[in-house]
Each structure stands twice: as structure tokens, then as C-alpha cells.
Write an enzyme that holds these catalytic residues in place. Structure first.
Site, PDB file in Angstrom:
ATOM      1  N   GLY A  28       0.782  -1.227   0.000  1.00 16.14           N
ATOM      2  CA  GLY A  28       0.000   0.000   0.000  1.00 16.14           C
ATOM      3  C   GLY A  28       0.811   1.274   0.000  1.00 16.14           C
ATOM      4  N   GLU A  29       1.802   1.347   0.883  1.00 17.66           N
ATOM      5  CA  GLU A  29       2.573   2.599   0.992  1.00 17.66           C
ATOM      6  C   GLU A  29       3.340   2.920  -0.286  1.00 17.66           C
ATOM      7  OE1 GLU A  29       6.736   1.352   3.142  1.00 17.66           O
ATOM      8  OE2 GLU A  29       4.963   1.426   4.404  1.00 17.66           O
ATOM      9  N   ARG A  32      -0.417   2.299  -3.588  1.00 14.03           N
ATOM     10  CA  ARG A  32      -1.873   2.454  -3.445  1.00 14.03           C
ATOM     11  C   ARG A  32      -2.396   3.733  -4.099  1.00 14.03           C
ATOM     12  NH1 ARG A  32      -5.365   0.031  -0.042  1.00 14.03           N
ATOM     13  NH2 ARG A  32      -3.737  -0.641   1.385  1.00 14.03           N
ATOM     14  N   GLY A  59      -3.572  -6.407  10.753  1.00 14.25           N
ATOM     15  CA  GLY A  59      -3.237  -7.168  11.945  1.00 14.25           C
ATOM     16  C   GLY A  59      -1.936  -7.902  11.723  1.00 14.25           C
ATOM     17  N   GLU A  93       0.459 -13.304   1.531  1.00 15.82           N
ATOM     18  CA  GLU A  93      -0.454 -13.247   0.382  1.00 15.82           C
ATOM     19  C   GLU A  93       0.176 -13.936  -0.823  1.00 15.82           C
ATOM     20  OE1 GLU A  93      -2.768  -8.969   0.611  1.00 15.82           O
ATOM     21  OE2 GLU A  93      -1.529  -9.367  -1.137  1.00 15.82           O
TER      22      GLU A  93
END
Length: 176
Positions: A28-29, A32, A59, A93
Site C-alpha cells: 500500500g505505501e 496504493r 493485523g 499473500e
């Protein structure tokens, strides 16, 4: 007609097994607000049903919801960026995505965004630094070794290498 002569029972088994056309995996950083946002918009314009983790709570461990989304996607696009390997979430993932590639014949399209596939394959530069930190952090060295093997595997897949800007003339959704 494409199904002329086919029995009703064989037609009923011809159903799609996936919920999402595409699962997007990204740090994300890093992407995104730029590349991933533009890619998502392009996929949406083409009416490609895409799963993205905007609504998930963060989490320590990857959530069941996310694992189910990966399993129920036909294709995974993995945006490998400078800080991708610093996220245990992203690495877990990726392990699940490559598992689904083997067990469900899911297609996996890596995008090397601002990184060279060789950096990913051999864990050099930011990937090497991130994995060295994870090795210090985790007592289970076998987990770090599995992440390394996963990165090596994904770097061996045919994909796209992009700089800081989307520079290819062929849109990614053309390969979906």
C-alpha cells in the site's frame, strides 16, 4: 451454436468457480495512491471484477477473508515494489497466490514496479535488506526461507517491468 449436442448435465458443470476476475496484491505505501489506483480504475472501466483490500483491518496475520478472496480469484496481479518484501502480510499473500496457481491453475501476473526482477529473484537491494530484517525478527527461519523461495518463484514468471511510471504501451488488462 457452441454447445450444440451437449447434454444438460455437461452444461450444468460448465460454471465459473471464481468470484473475482482479479485479485490485486500490492504494498500500500508504495503504490496504493498511484499505480495500483490507476490499474484498478482501468480494470473497473473494463468491468473486470477486482478484489482489493481497502476495507480490511490490519493485523499480525493475514485474515481468512483475504485468503478466501485469493482462492476465489481467477487471476492475481502482484505489484512487486521496493517495500513489498518488508510486509509479512504481502509475503503471506504471495505464498497463498502461488499455492492457488498450483492447486487451482490460477493465473499470476507479476508487475515489477520500480524494481528489477533480478532483485526479486535473488533478493538483492531492498528485497535482501527486508528479508534480513525479517530473519532477525522471526525465530522461525524456515518461514523466511519459504518467503525467499516464493519471491524466487514469482520472479521467474512472465510479467511486466515498469519504472516509476506506467510506461508500457500494452495495458495490463489486455492479458486478462
Amino acid at each position: 451454436m457452441a454447445f450444440q449436442g451437449a447434454s444438460t448435465s455437461s452444461l450444468s458443470s460448465f460454471t465459473r468457480w471464481w468470484t473475482y476476475d482479479v485479485f490485486l496484491s500490492f504494498r500500500g505505501e508504495d503504490t496504493r495512491q498511484n499505480f495500483t489506483a490507476h490499474l484498478l480504475q482501468a480494470l473497473d472501466r473494463k468491468k473486470i471484477n477486482t478484489y482489493i483490500d481497502y476495507k480490511l483491518r490490519r493485523g499480525e496475520e493475514i485474515s481468512e477473508e483475504l485468503l478466501k478472496a485469493i482462492e476465489s480469484s481467477r487471476i492475481s496481479i502482484v505489484v512487486l515494489s521496493k517495500n513489498y518484501a518488508s510486509s509479512t502480510w504481502c509475503l503471506d499473500e504471495l505464498m497463498k497466490i502461488l499455492e492457488c496457481r498450483k492447486t487451482k491453475q490460477q493465473k499470476v501476473l507479476p508487475v515489477f514496479y520500480g524494481v528489477n526482477p533480478i532483485e526479486v529473484r535473488h533478493q538483492r537491494e531492498s528485497f535482501g535488506k527486508a528479508l534480513a530484517k525479517l530473519k532477525e525478527r522471526f525465530k522461525d527461519e524456515s518461514k523466511v526461507e519459504r518467503w525467499k523461495a516464493t519471491l524466487t518463484e514469482v520472479a521467474g514468471l512472465s510479467g511486466f517491468t515498469l519504472g516509476d511510471r506506467y510506461t508500457t504501451s500494452t495495458p495490463l488488462y489486455a492479458f486478462i
